[in-house]
Design an enzyme around this catalytic site. Structure first.
Site, PDB file in Angstrom:
ATOM      1  N   CYS A  70      41.231  45.332  43.420  1.00 26.10           N
ATOM      2  CA  CYS A  70      40.578  45.454  42.116  1.00 26.10           C
ATOM      3  C   CYS A  70      41.398  46.356  41.196  1.00 26.10           C
ATOM      4  O   CYS A  70      41.682  47.508  41.525  1.00 26.10           O
ATOM      5  CB  CYS A  70      39.186  46.042  42.322  1.00 26.10           C
ATOM      6  SG  CYS A  70      38.253  46.217  40.814  1.00 26.10           S
ATOM      7  N   CYS A 181      44.058  42.322  35.976  1.00 21.45           N
ATOM      8  CA  CYS A 181      42.697  42.052  36.447  1.00 21.45           C
ATOM      9  C   CYS A 181      42.794  40.926  37.464  1.00 21.45           C
ATOM     10  O   CYS A 181      43.576  39.984  37.282  1.00 21.45           O
ATOM     11  CB  CYS A 181      41.785  41.643  35.288  1.00 21.45           C
ATOM     12  SG  CYS A 181      40.150  41.087  35.806  1.00 21.45           S
ATOM     13  N   HIS A 183      41.071  38.435  38.078  1.00 24.35           N
ATOM     14  CA  HIS A 183      40.708  37.073  37.686  1.00 24.35           C
ATOM     15  C   HIS A 183      41.764  36.366  36.841  1.00 24.35           C
ATOM     16  O   HIS A 183      41.749  35.147  36.731  1.00 24.35           O
ATOM     17  CB  HIS A 183      39.412  37.089  36.867  1.00 24.35           C
ATOM     18  CG  HIS A 183      38.187  37.379  37.667  1.00 24.35           C
ATOM     19  ND1 HIS A 183      38.008  38.569  38.345  1.00 24.35           N
ATOM     20  CD2 HIS A 183      37.074  36.653  37.883  1.00 24.35           C
ATOM     21  CE1 HIS A 183      36.827  38.546  38.944  1.00 24.35           C
ATOM     22  NE2 HIS A 183      36.237  37.393  38.689  1.00 24.35           N
TER      23      HIS A 183
HETATM   24  N1  DGL Z   1      38.040  43.075  40.043  1.00 28.45           N
HETATM   25  C1  DGL Z   1      37.947  43.498  38.658  1.00 28.45           C
HETATM   26  C2  DGL Z   1      39.310  43.963  38.183  1.00 28.45           C
HETATM   27  O1  DGL Z   1      40.331  43.543  38.683  1.00 28.45           O
HETATM   28  C3  DGL Z   1      37.409  42.408  37.770  1.00 28.45           C
HETATM   29  C4  DGL Z   1      35.937  42.140  37.965  1.00 28.45           C
HETATM   30  C5  DGL Z   1      35.066  43.361  37.755  1.00 28.45           C
HETATM   31  O2  DGL Z   1      35.069  43.942  36.649  1.00 28.45           O
HETATM   32  O3  DGL Z   1      34.394  43.746  38.709  1.00 28.45           O
HETATM   33  O4  DGL Z   1      39.379  44.764  37.277  1.00 28.45           O
END
Ligand code: DGL
Length: 266
Positions: A70, A181, A183
Site C-alpha cells: 500500500c 497507488c 490501483h
Molecule cells: N492501497 C491504497 C494505496 O496504494 C489505495 C486504496 C486505499 O486508499 O486504501 O494508496
C-alpha cells in the site's frame, strides 16, 4: 521463502501479481484489510494503527519478509511498521523513487496517489533527498481507486477523470510519472494516453517486486524457479471483510479466480 504482502484491500494484488511473475518459487501470504479501506483518505495516525495491527498478524503467519504494498502505508507509516517488525520490511515508495530518478531526463517528476500519500509529500521528500534539483509535482487522484475496482479503466469516465486530474502535471512538462497507488497500474493505458508518448510511467508495483527479488537470497528464490515449479497454489489470502466482493474484484486484478480466501479479524 515466505513473503508477506500487506495492503489496505484489493489493490495490493498488483504487487502480488508482479512478485509472482518474478518469484514463482516464493510462498506468499496476502492480507487485505478490506473492512477498513480506503486508507488513502484517512489520517496518518489511523493508518499507522491499522498498519501495526496488520504487521502483528503477518508476523504470526511466520513471514520472513514483509512487503508493504500500500502506497499510503508506505508513505505515512513505514517507520512504524519497520519498528514493529523483526523481519525486513520493504515499502513501495523507495523502489518507485529509484526508478523515477533513473528514468527522468528533465528532472521534472510527477507523482499521483491517494490524498494521504500526496499530502505526506513522502515521494517528494525522498526524490529531493536524492536529487535536490529535481522538481516534483503531486496530484491526488482518489476516483481512480473505485474506477479500477469497477473495471472502468478505459471508458469515457476514466478518460474524463484522467484529463481533469492530470492536466496540471501535463502542463508542467513532467517527463516521468510515478503511479503511487496500488490501483493505478490498471489504468496505465488511459493515464499514458492522456500524458502522451514522451512521458514514462513508473509502476511502483513492478519496482517493488524487482527490489524484493534482488533482496532475497537468490539461490533460494531460484531453486524452484529453475525446476519450473510455482508455489502459487499454496498462497494464502486473508481479508478482514467478507470475501465475496474481494473474490469478484480480485478476478479483475489477477485475471483468475482466487480459491482459498479466509476472513480474519485484526
Ligand atoms: N492501497 C491504497 C494505496 O496504494 C489505495 C486504496 C486505499 O486508499 O486504501 O494508496
Amino acid at each position: 521463502v515466505k513473503i508477506g504482502v500487506f495492503d489496505s484491500g484489493i489493490g495490493g494484488l498488483t504487487v502480488y501479481r508482479a512478485l509472482r511473475r518474478r518469484l514463482p518459487g516464493a510462498g506468499i501470504v496476502y492480507l487485505g484489510d478490506t473492512a477498513r479501506l480506503p486508507y488513502g483518505t484517512k489520517s496518518a495516525e489511523t493508518v499507522g494503527r491499522y498498519a501495526r495491527e496488520a504487521t502483528a498478524f503477518m508476523l504470526d503467519q511466520g513471514v520472513e519478509s514483509l512487503v508493504v504494498a500500500c502506497n499510503t502505508v508506505s508513505s505515512v507509516a513505514l517507520d512504524e511498521v519497520s519498528e514493529a517488525s523483526p523481519v525486513p520490511v520493504i515499502g513501495v515508495l523507495e523502489p518507485g523513487v529509484a526508478r523515477a530518478l533513473e528514468t527522468t531526463r528533465n528532472g521534472r517528476i510527477g507523482v499521483i496517489g491517494q490524498p494521504a500519500t500526496i499530502k505526506s509529500d513522502a515521494y517528494g521528500r525522498s526524490l529531493r533527498a536524492r536529487r535536490p534539483e529535481a522538481t516534483v509535482l503531486g496530484a491526488a487522484c482518489p476516483l481512480f481507486v473505485p474506477l479500477a475496482e469497477e473495471g472502468w479503466t478505459g471508458n469515457e469516465v476514466a478518460r474524463a477523470a484522467a484529463a481533469l486530474y492530470l492536466a496540471g502535471l501535463k502542463a508542467a512538462g513532467v517527463d516521468t510519472l510515478v503511479l503511487g497507488c496500488t490501483h493505478y497500474p490498471l489504468l496505465s493505458e488511459t493515464i499514458a494516453a492522456e500524458m502522451g508518448p514522451e512521458v514514462v510511467l513508473v509502476d511502483s508495483a513492478e519496482a517493488v517486486a524487482a527490489e524484493v527479488a534482488r533482496a532475497l537470497d537468490p539461490a533460494d528464490a531460484a531453486k524452484r524457479t529453475l525446476a519450473g515449479e510455482s508455489a502459487e497454489s499454496e498462497d494464502r489470502f486473508f481479508v478482514t471483510d467478507s470475501w465475496e466482493r474481494f473474490r469478484e474484484v480480485a478476478a479483475r486484478f489477477l485475471g483468475r479466480r482466487l480459491e482459498s480466501l479466509e476472513k480474519i479479524d485484526l
